[in-house]
Structure formats: structure tokens, C-alpha cells
Design a protein around this motif. Structure first.
Motif, PDB file in Angstrom:
ATOM      1  N   GLY A  62       1.319  -1.120  -0.015  1.00 35.60           N
ATOM      2  CA  GLY A  62       0.262  -0.281  -0.256  1.00 35.60           C
ATOM      3  C   GLY A  62       0.876   1.250   0.015  1.00 35.60           C
ATOM      4  N   CYS A 108      -3.742  -3.131  -1.721  1.00 31.48           N
ATOM      5  CA  CYS A 108      -4.529  -1.586  -2.208  1.00 31.48           C
ATOM      6  C   CYS A 108      -3.672  -0.740  -2.917  1.00 31.48           C
ATOM      7  N   ARG A 109      -3.209   0.323  -2.866  1.00 35.03           N
ATOM      8  CA  ARG A 109      -2.173   0.681  -4.144  1.00 35.03           C
ATOM      9  C   ARG A 109      -2.110  -0.552  -4.608  1.00 35.03           C
ATOM     10  N   ARG A 136     -12.555   5.180   3.840  1.00 34.83           N
ATOM     11  CA  ARG A 136     -11.208   5.552   4.640  1.00 34.83           C
ATOM     12  C   ARG A 136     -11.824   6.868   4.871  1.00 34.83           C
ATOM     13  N   HIS A 169      -8.461   3.377   1.405  1.00 37.04           N
ATOM     14  CA  HIS A 169      -8.139   4.000   0.008  1.00 37.04           C
ATOM     15  C   HIS A 169      -9.280   5.307  -0.271  1.00 37.04           C
ATOM     16  N   GLN A 211      -8.083  -4.429  -2.756  1.00 38.98           N
ATOM     17  CA  GLN A 211      -8.167  -2.916  -3.095  1.00 38.98           C
ATOM     18  C   GLN A 211      -8.011  -2.440  -0.812  1.00 38.98           C
TER      19      GLN A 211
END
Length: 250
Positions: A62, A108-109, A136, A169, A211
Motif C-alpha cells: 500500500g 491496496c495501492r 477511508r 483508500h 483493494q
């Protein structure tokens, strides 16, 4: 595992540093893996190939927003300032890993990197698209969200039909990249929560990205166990191939 490179404070020191929260490392080592940290650094083809020569699998972790220019968009005011060094490093590692059929797990990222690398796009700011900030909540507190997996996918095989996951996120996958399929969706707003290589096109190549943050719930280690198992199979196949080549030339 890829890492951050940014300002960090520890003891009397306040310096730029490369680091990764220990829970990521614990997730992989608890599953039987051995971690090599891969901080952002100058990218050349030779460097990337030499790094991957020493790996059995790649985990993209992430972090901050990807530069929207990589998927053909202008940055919105809500999009974080790009970290060009990390973008360049991770996209180069991923491209080479996919070409080698090295097992990949994106977190995630990392899910966004995989999607953009294969030609997909992102929603730059989820509250504008879904009307809430539930993915988030801020202040370094992870939200919880229910996800439903897509039957027949690797993610469903590892996670079961549904799960409650931890997330943090404000961006998400929009158009899915070429060769990927959605393998989980948010049960409430329908957002894509996981993608993986389409087995109809990629066979048994392992490239899965979620994610959410599996490192925040280490009592559910399925994804880390999955990448370790895939990396072990890949290593064993490569070792067998090397033995066969040596035998053929001896």
C-alpha cells in the motif's frame, strides 16, 4: 515486498527513509515466506532483472496515489502529489515480474498499480463517485467493509464467498485493465475490491490484487499463504527446469 520512501521520525532522527509497517512482513513470514524489502531506487532494466533473479514472488504494498498521467487523466485537487520514484520502481518491477510469470500479490495501492499497468483506470476520489467516505475514515483508522467474491476465482478459492475486510483508500479501480477480471466487489456500493489475471488467458499464472489490507487481520492469512504457495511452486518448477537443462547439456 515494495516499500515506502518518505519522511520518517524515529528517536532523535527525522530523515527521509525507506520503510514498511511490520505487519506486512509478519503476514508473509507467518505464512512461511522470507521477505526481501525493495525500496524505491533508480530504475534500469538491468537492475530490475537482477533484483527479480533473486525473488520467487513479488508483493506490491500500500501507499500513496499513482500519478493519474499513467492512466491518461489530469490530477484532481483531492489526488495526492505523485511519488515518481515509487511509481517508476513498482511499475518496472511489476512489468518484468508478469513477463517472467513470477507470482504477484498487490495490496491496496498494489491493486491499483496492477490495474493501471494493464491499461485500466482509477476513480480518483471515491466520495465524489459513491457519495460517502466509508472506505477511508481517516486518522489512521482502518474501516471495515463487507466484500463478496466472484465464484470460480482465485480470491474466492482463498477467501470463501464473502468476508469482512479492513480498508483505507480514497481511490479505487474504475475500468478494469486488459487481461484482468474482477474477483471481489464491495457488498454495499459494488466497487471492485479485487482483481486477478483471467485464467482463460493467463492459465495458472498467479497475479492477484486486493483493494483491502490483509496485513491488518493476520488471523485470516489466506492471501499471504496463497502468494507463498504460488512462489514455492514457481521456485520448484524453475529448479526442475534448471536441472533438466543441466542434464541435457552434460
Amino acid at each position: 515486498m515494495t516499500t515506502y520512501r518518505q519522511r520518517s521520525q524515529t528517536g532523535v532522527w527525522d530523515v527521509n527513509a525507506s520503510f514498511l509497517p511490520a505487519v506486512y512482513i509478519d503476514g508473509l513470514t507467518n505464512a512461511g515466506g522470507t521477505v526481501l524489502l525493495l525500496p524505491p531506487q533508480p530504475v534500469t532494466t538491468a537492475v530490475v532483472e537482477r533484483v527479480l533473479d533473486s525473488l520467487d514472488g513479488l508483493v506490491i504494498t500500500g501507499g500513496s496515489d499513482i500519478d493519474p498521467a499513467r492512466y491518461g487523466q489530469e490530477a484532481l485537487p483531492t489526488t495526492e502529489k505523485p511519488r515518481a520514484d515509487r511509481d517508476a520502481w513498482e511499475f518496472a518491477l511489476l512489468d518484468a515480474a508478469l513477463r517472467r510469470k513470477l507470482p504477484v500479490l498487490g495490496i491496496c495501492r498494489g491493486a491499483q498499480v496492477l490495474n493501471v499497468a494493464l491499461g485500466g483506470t482509477l476513480i480518483q476520489h471515491l466520495p465524489d463517485a459513491v457519495g460517502h467516505s466509508d472506505h477511508r475514515i481517516g486518522n489512521a483508522q482502518f474501516a471495515q467493509t463487507p466484500v463478496a467474491t466472484v465464484p470460480g476465482t482465485r480470491v474466492a478459492e482463498m477467501m470463501g464467498p464473502s468476508s469482512v475486510v479492513r480498508c483505507y483508500h480514497h481511490q479505487a479501480i474504475d475500468r478494469i485493465g486488459d487481461g484482468l477480471i474482477a474477483s471481489a466487489h464491495d457488498s454495499g456500493d459494488g466497487l471492485v475490491e479485487a482483481v486477478e489475471l483471467d485464467p482463460a488467458r493467463a492459465g495458472d499464472q498467479f497475479a492477484v490484487a486486493v483493494q483491502w489490507h490483509p496485513e491488518e487481520t493476520l488471523d485470516h492469512p489466506a492471501l499471504f499463504e496463497g502468494i507463498v504457495a504460488a512462489a514455492t511452486r514457481s521456485r520448484d518448477l524453475n529448479d526442475l527446469h534448471d536441472l533438466q537443462e543441466r542434464a541435457a547439456t552434460s
